[in-house]
Design a protein around this motif. Structure first.
Motif, PDB file in Angstrom:
ATOM      1  N   ILE A 160      12.250 -43.657 -86.957  1.00 56.24           N
ATOM      2  CA  ILE A 160      12.453 -42.197 -86.937  1.00 56.24           C
ATOM      3  C   ILE A 160      13.338 -41.850 -88.136  1.00 56.24           C
ATOM      4  O   ILE A 160      14.507 -42.225 -88.190  1.00 56.24           O
ATOM      5  CB  ILE A 160      13.118 -41.729 -85.623  1.00 56.24           C
ATOM      6  N   ILE A 215      11.267 -46.435 -82.764  1.00 60.18           N
ATOM      7  CA  ILE A 215      10.629 -46.339 -81.442  1.00 60.18           C
ATOM      8  C   ILE A 215       9.922 -47.675 -81.247  1.00 60.18           C
ATOM      9  O   ILE A 215       8.978 -47.996 -81.971  1.00 60.18           O
ATOM     10  CB  ILE A 215       9.595 -45.187 -81.392  1.00 60.18           C
ATOM     11  N   PHE A 225       9.798 -35.038 -84.591  1.00 57.02           N
ATOM     12  CA  PHE A 225      10.280 -36.383 -84.888  1.00 57.02           C
ATOM     13  C   PHE A 225       9.571 -36.818 -86.169  1.00 57.02           C
ATOM     14  O   PHE A 225       8.367 -37.060 -86.151  1.00 57.02           O
ATOM     15  CB  PHE A 225       9.931 -37.360 -83.768  1.00 57.02           C
ATOM     16  N   ILE A 236      13.724 -46.863 -77.487  1.00 61.24           N
ATOM     17  CA  ILE A 236      14.336 -46.918 -78.822  1.00 61.24           C
ATOM     18  C   ILE A 236      15.044 -48.269 -78.990  1.00 61.24           C
ATOM     19  O   ILE A 236      15.545 -48.835 -78.009  1.00 61.24           O
ATOM     20  CB  ILE A 236      15.325 -45.740 -79.008  1.00 61.24           C
ATOM     21  N   TYR A 290      21.104 -40.351 -81.657  1.00 66.16           N
ATOM     22  CA  TYR A 290      20.541 -41.480 -80.894  1.00 66.16           C
ATOM     23  C   TYR A 290      19.199 -41.934 -81.455  1.00 66.16           C
ATOM     24  O   TYR A 290      18.693 -42.984 -81.074  1.00 66.16           O
ATOM     25  CB  TYR A 290      20.326 -41.085 -79.429  1.00 66.16           C
ATOM     26  N   LEU A 291      18.609 -41.111 -82.308  1.00 62.92           N
ATOM     27  CA  LEU A 291      17.245 -41.404 -82.762  1.00 62.92           C
ATOM     28  C   LEU A 291      17.143 -41.618 -84.271  1.00 62.92           C
ATOM     29  O   LEU A 291      16.405 -42.487 -84.734  1.00 62.92           O
ATOM     30  CB  LEU A 291      16.308 -40.251 -82.362  1.00 62.92           C
ATOM     31  N   LEU A 341      14.460 -42.189 -74.595  1.00 68.36           N
ATOM     32  CA  LEU A 341      14.323 -40.739 -74.623  1.00 68.36           C
ATOM     33  C   LEU A 341      13.247 -40.392 -73.600  1.00 68.36           C
ATOM     34  O   LEU A 341      12.094 -40.803 -73.739  1.00 68.36           O
ATOM     35  CB  LEU A 341      13.927 -40.236 -76.007  1.00 68.36           C
TER      36      LEU A 341
END
Ligand SMILES: [Zn+2]
Length: 270
Positions: A49, A23, A61, A97, A17-18, A103
């Motif tokens: 990220i 961000i 991260f 995100i 998901y990241l 998150l």
């Protein structure tokens, strides 16, 4: 407190998901966790990220030029929020995100912390003295045996020292010592090489099985989807004081040792 398996599970769930996403910004509702949230995290703006890493109980991260190091403390949870979810009292940080997910960091006791670091996170003061990862080959019988012979402290205390090996807390030290038939308070230098060899194999095995089973939900651990782990039902001694040993049917003892609960079977463990 989440230990290595729980942190590894969290990292594995949040990564897709990241990783590769941005961000957009953060919402910090409470600046004061164990340490103050750095202004770089409060003011973060459109940062990609690159990757998500785990080292011991830290989640990192990796950004383009910096990194964010997160420790969940005693009761921290990271949650993947896909649609509107009411904000609760202990929801301290949101990272927004650019793929429409949030998150969310929640932490009842606020012993967790978020740190801003440069790209070389391994040199950060919180990480640069950490011992080997228990699932890595550097953590082996020869390594642990050498240390146990020098240290001469209770073996359980030694296993929980992050400069010797990372990520083994109270749950997995109690459990691996039970499976290895070793009393937790035995002085480390009384252990034979064969006992250490068995212990090292059992530590790796138990961490691996716990990861496979979603970790242990003692306290308030939930994974980023809000699900509890299943490993609790496989526990032999942790939290089972006065219950019967699953092997010999005598009562499991609990004692407080150096401020931590220690559980053992006086028949199975020597
Ligand atoms: Zn027993």
């Amino acid at each position: 407190m989440p230990e290595l398996p729980e942190i590894e599970i969290i990292k594995n769930i949040i990564s897709p998901y990241l990783k590769g996403y941005n961000i957009n910004y953060s919402i910090v509702r409470n600046k004061k966790l164990k340490y103050l949230i750095p202004k770089e995290i409060i003011n973060i703006n459109n940062q990609k990220i690159i990757n998500i890493k785990r080292r011991g109980r830290y989640i990192i991260f990796l950004l383009q030029n910096n990194s964010i190091i997160v420790h969940l403390g005693m009761t921290g949870n990271l949650l993947i929020i896909k649609k509107y979810k009411k904000i609760l009292k202990n929801d301290h940080i949101d990272l927004i995100i650019n793929n429409n997910i949030i998150l969310r960091y929640s932490d009842i006791r606020k012993f967790g912390f978020w740190i801003w670091s440069d790209k070389n996170y391994k040199k950060n003061k919180f990480l640069n003295k950490l011992g080997p990862e228990p699932l890595n080959n550097k953590f082996n019988s020869t390594y642990l045996y050498q240390i146990t012979q020098i240290k001469k402290i209770p073996i359980k205390v030694l296993l929980m020292m992050n400069e010797i090996v990372v990520g083994i807390g109270n749950i997995y030290s109690n459990e691996s010592l039970f499976i290895s038939k070793i009393l937790p308070y035995r002085k480390s230098n009384t252990l034979t090489f064969i006992e250490i060899d068995i212990l090292v194999k059992n530590i790796k095995h138990i961490l691996y099985i716990s990861i496979k089973n979603g970790g242990t939900s003692i306290c308030n651990y939930i994974d980023p989807y809000g699900k509890k782990g299943n490993f609790s039902k496989f526990l032999f001694v942790y939290g089972r004081n006065n219950k019967l040993c699953k092997i010999c049917k005598t009562k499991i003892f609990k004692m407080i040792h150096r401020n931590r609960s220690t559980f053992f079977c006086s028949i199975c463990q020597i």
